[in-house]
Design an enzyme around this catalytic site. Structure first.
Site, PDB file in Angstrom:
ATOM      1  N   MET A  56       0.810  -1.223   0.000  1.00 35.53           N
ATOM      2  CA  MET A  56       0.000   0.000   0.000  1.00 35.53           C
ATOM      3  C   MET A  56       0.844   1.274   0.000  1.00 35.53           C
ATOM      4  SD  MET A  56      -3.110  -0.951  -0.153  1.00 35.53           S
ATOM      5  CE  MET A  56      -3.868   0.638   0.189  1.00 35.53           C
ATOM      6  N   ARG A  57       2.183   1.124   0.059  1.00 38.33           N
ATOM      7  CA  ARG A  57       3.012   2.324   0.122  1.00 38.33           C
ATOM      8  C   ARG A  57       2.841   3.174  -1.133  1.00 38.33           C
ATOM      9  NH1 ARG A  57       7.560   0.250   1.725  1.00 38.33           N
ATOM     10  NH2 ARG A  57       7.396   0.888   3.899  1.00 38.33           N
ATOM     11  N   ALA A  58       2.681   2.535  -2.290  1.00 34.87           N
ATOM     12  CA  ALA A  58       2.527   3.283  -3.530  1.00 34.87           C
ATOM     13  C   ALA A  58       1.284   4.160  -3.499  1.00 34.87           C
ATOM     14  CB  ALA A  58       2.471   2.329  -4.718  1.00 34.87           C
TER      15      ALA A  58
END
Length: 707
Positions: free
Chosen positions: A274-276
């Site tokens: 989910m970092r993107a």
């Protein structure tokens, strides 16, 4: 030079400058990784950014740059009394590739901590960079443990220093910028993901743009102060715009439509984690603030994707970073903005206009523009024409049938040269290691004495103490307590009592591939399997931080197709374009390996080699050496074994009738032979043990013969 090159004087490089400025507006974006070949002004642009950052208020005398209005309650120099602060420019701190862990995070005075119980802490570069920029040139060459510390601090906004039960914590919030040349090796995918944005730069091929780069650079070197003065107005304008965007940022609204666009884009490109999504949301918000708006639009999301996703969608180290813009547009078109605004957006490019202040001509910022060292922004047009050079990582391809094939005589009398075939699907291999205990560069392959790893003993420090062995230090000090007049409970410790912990970890090796490309290997299905096996070993070398080299032999001799390098990508590209055909000069391949290892031993004596010979063991040509090919091959192999080179032979022989020549070669080299199928992780359980056993056996046999 004392006067930095002005940021606004950089020619072109729109994406690079925009990515840097977005991080200046919102440091939460997570920093920038700048990828590009040498001489593309990566460092120049980064160093110029610090002049555009707003000044910071600090507590006078605080070594950790605490803000007067909200000092860090855990600051080692605190607590701070209320009072007026001092104003200073934002710092740009450079982290050298060869820096130690103590230089990065800081160090405790161990002697005072033991003798007085005082946390005497000397701040490191992370403390210096707090509320400024931390710049890492050639970040891909930085040791893994330093990268882990660096990225942990960037993620948590704090640095923790632990030394034998004594701990110090201080704030460390900074703009992280890294530059790298992909030719010198890649970053691991999990580390790539920790950089918020990435930008690709390459040299311009347009003469007019290159002329402008040279003109400005020469003008700057002739009179740095005067050149900077001519650009002072534009610098002030961009600095003011950064301040205004920072003030506007909390007011920017990220609506549900924009969030859906971000989520659909990340899902459509199959980005892990989910970092993107989070980075894209922060980047799109910063883009809106930079444009002077309070709502995020589709074009902000599109630009955020182009900056935040290319380095996150790589499935393996040999995938080129990039993004399919047509797919991106199709995904975004499914979620149109609810209220399109007919007014055009302000130009995000910080350049003042078509004419530069120094009157030196146009300052276009389209694709292919150059920086002060010849660098461009965006994606330059590909050079074409008969004189266009091939890059190190991409050899020119020749479609099958487009060129006359060499005759049998030209290939050593073993039939025409075969066009390159694609490698089979790579697979996971088990680890091959060099026997013994080395002292090479930090890595993940063979056992070695390193600064990090499990503690195996203690010794007197040979310089600055970095890793205290507490038990050994107390043991050294204990017999002298009465003579030193000890009267209380505290232990009297002197400098001579301190003991350095010796540790054992893993090192990176030089993995030198010697690949048989002769006619006996030319069957297309067979060569595809061979290339797949070598590609699998290259992937393993990438993950274990090795240097790699590639030697091929066919026809009348051997060729060093790729000198030892950290760029595993380059080795994979050379392997992909490897043709086959001709006789088998096995001795020439082994002698070329011997000479290559001799030269590398002079360049990097601490890095131990691992020789991987990929062949069926046939030797049908002596090349220019003359004599019996088989006897020459055996003598060459024994020479390598006598020098203690650890070797593995990958046996490529196939068919119902097998001669077992690869096994004979392995015995002469003093290493094991393993089949192509045996390279797979589930079939290679005993290979490391076999490498050690074979080398030990060969060494014992050599000693007995010498006796």
């Amino acid at each position: 030079m004392s006067t930095p090159y002005p940021f606004t004087a950089v020619v072109g490089q729109t994406d690079l400058r925009l990515a840097l400025l977005l991080n200046a507006v919102s440091p939460a974006v997570g920093g920038v990784l700048v990828r590009g070949e040498k001489g593309t002004a990566k460092s120049t642009a980064v160093r110029a950014l610090s002049a555009l950052l707003p000044q910071v208020d600090v507590v006078p005398g605080c070594r950790f740059s605490c803000a007067p209005g909200a000092p860090d309650p855990a600051c080692p120099d605190g607590p701070h009394e209320p009072g007026p602060g001092a104003v200073r420019p934002a710092r740009m701190v450079e982290l050298p590739v060869g820096a130690s862990e103590d230089r990065l995070v800081g160090a405790l005075d161990i002697e005072r901590a033991l003798a007085e119980g005082v946390k005497a802490f000397e701040p490191g570069l992370l403390a210096d960079a707090h509320r400024g920029i931390l710049y890492v040139d050639e970040v891909n060459l930085l040791h893994d443990h330093l990268i882990d510390l660096l990225l942990d601090a960037a993620a948590m906004g704090a640095s923790y220093v632990e030394r034998e039960g004594v701990s110090v914590r201080h704030a460390a919030r900074f703009l992280l910028v890294g530059t790298m040349n992909p030719e010198e090796g890649e970053l691991r995918p999990q580390l790539l993901d920790r950089f918020g944005l990435t930008v690709e730069v390459a040299a311009s091929r347009e003469p007019a743009q290159r002329v402008e780069v040279v003109r400005r650079r020469l003008a700057y070197e002739d009179d740095p102060a005067g050149f900077a003065t001519r650009w002072a107005g534009d610098e002030h304008e961009v600095r003011a715009r950064v301040v205004a965007a920072r003030a506007l940022l909390p007011k920017v609204s990220l609506g549900d439509t924009a969030l859906l666009q971000i989520a659909a884009t990340c899902a459509g490109f199959e980005v892990d984690g989910m970092r993107a999504d989070i980075v894209m949301a922060r980047t799109a918000t910063a883009l809106a603030a930079w444009a002077g708006r309070t709502e995020v639009r589709k074009e902000d999301v599109r630009q955020a994707a182009l900056l935040a996703l290319p380095h996150r969608r790589r499935r393996n180290p040999f995938d080129a970073p990039g993004l399919d813009e047509d797919l991106l547009d199709r995904i975004l078109d499914e979620f149109p903005d609810e209220e399109p605004d007919p007014d055009p957006d302000p130009d995000p490019d910080p350049e003042p206009g078509p004419e530069g202040p120094d009157g030196n001509g146009p300052d276009d910022s389209g694709p292919g523009d150059g920086g002060p060292d010849g660098g461009p922004g965006g994606t330059p047009p590909q050079e074409s024409g008969p004189d266009a050079p091939a890059s190190d990582a991409e050899a020119p391809q020749t479609p099958q049938g487009s060129e006359p094939q060499p005759s049998a005589q030209e290939n050593g009398g073993a039939g025409p040269e075969q066009a390159p075939v694609r490698a089979a699907e790579p697979f996971r291999t088990k680890m091959l290691s060099v026997p013994g205990l080395g002292e090479g560069a930090s890595g993940r392959r063979s056992r070695a004495r390193t600064a990090h790893g499990r503690t195996t003993g203690a010794q007197r420090p040979r310089g600055h103490l970095t890793k205290l062995h507490l038990a050994a230090t107390i043991q050294a000090a204990a017999p002298h307590q009465k003579a030193r007049g000890r009267s209380g409970r505290g232990l009297v410790v002197r400098k001579d009592d301190l003991r350095q912990a010796t540790r054992e970890g893993r090192e990176g090796n030089l993995v030198l591939f010697v690949v048989d490309a002769s006619g006996s290997m030319a069957a297309r299905q067979r060569m595809s399997a061979v290339k797949g096996a070598v590609l699998s070993l290259l992937l393993d070398a990438y993950q274990r931080r090795d240097k790699v080299g590639l030697i091929t032999f066919r026809g009348a001799g051997a060729q060093l197709a790729l000198p030892p390098t950290s760029s595993v990508d380059a080795a994979a590209a050379r392997l992909e374009q490897l043709p086959t055909g001709g006789r088998t000069p096995l001795a020439a391949g082994l002698l070329t390996a011997h000479e290559t290892l001799r030269i590398e031993r002079l360049r990097d004596p601490s890095r131990r080699p691992l020789l991987v010979v990929v062949t069926d063991g046939r030797a049908t040509s002596a090349g220019a050496l003359g004599g019996d090919p088989r006897e020459l091959s055996r003598r060459s192999a024994r020479m390598l074994a006598a020098e203690g080179v650890a070797s593995v032979v990958v046996d490529c022989e196939s068919g119902p009738v097998r001669l077992g020549l690869a096994g004979v070669l392995a015995a002469d080299l003093g290493g094991p032979a393993v089949s192509l199928d045996g390279l797979r992780a589930d079939s290679l359980a005993g290979l490391v043990k076999n490498v050690r056993t074979a080398v030990t056996s060969q060494s014992s046999h050599t000693n007995r013969r010498a006796a």
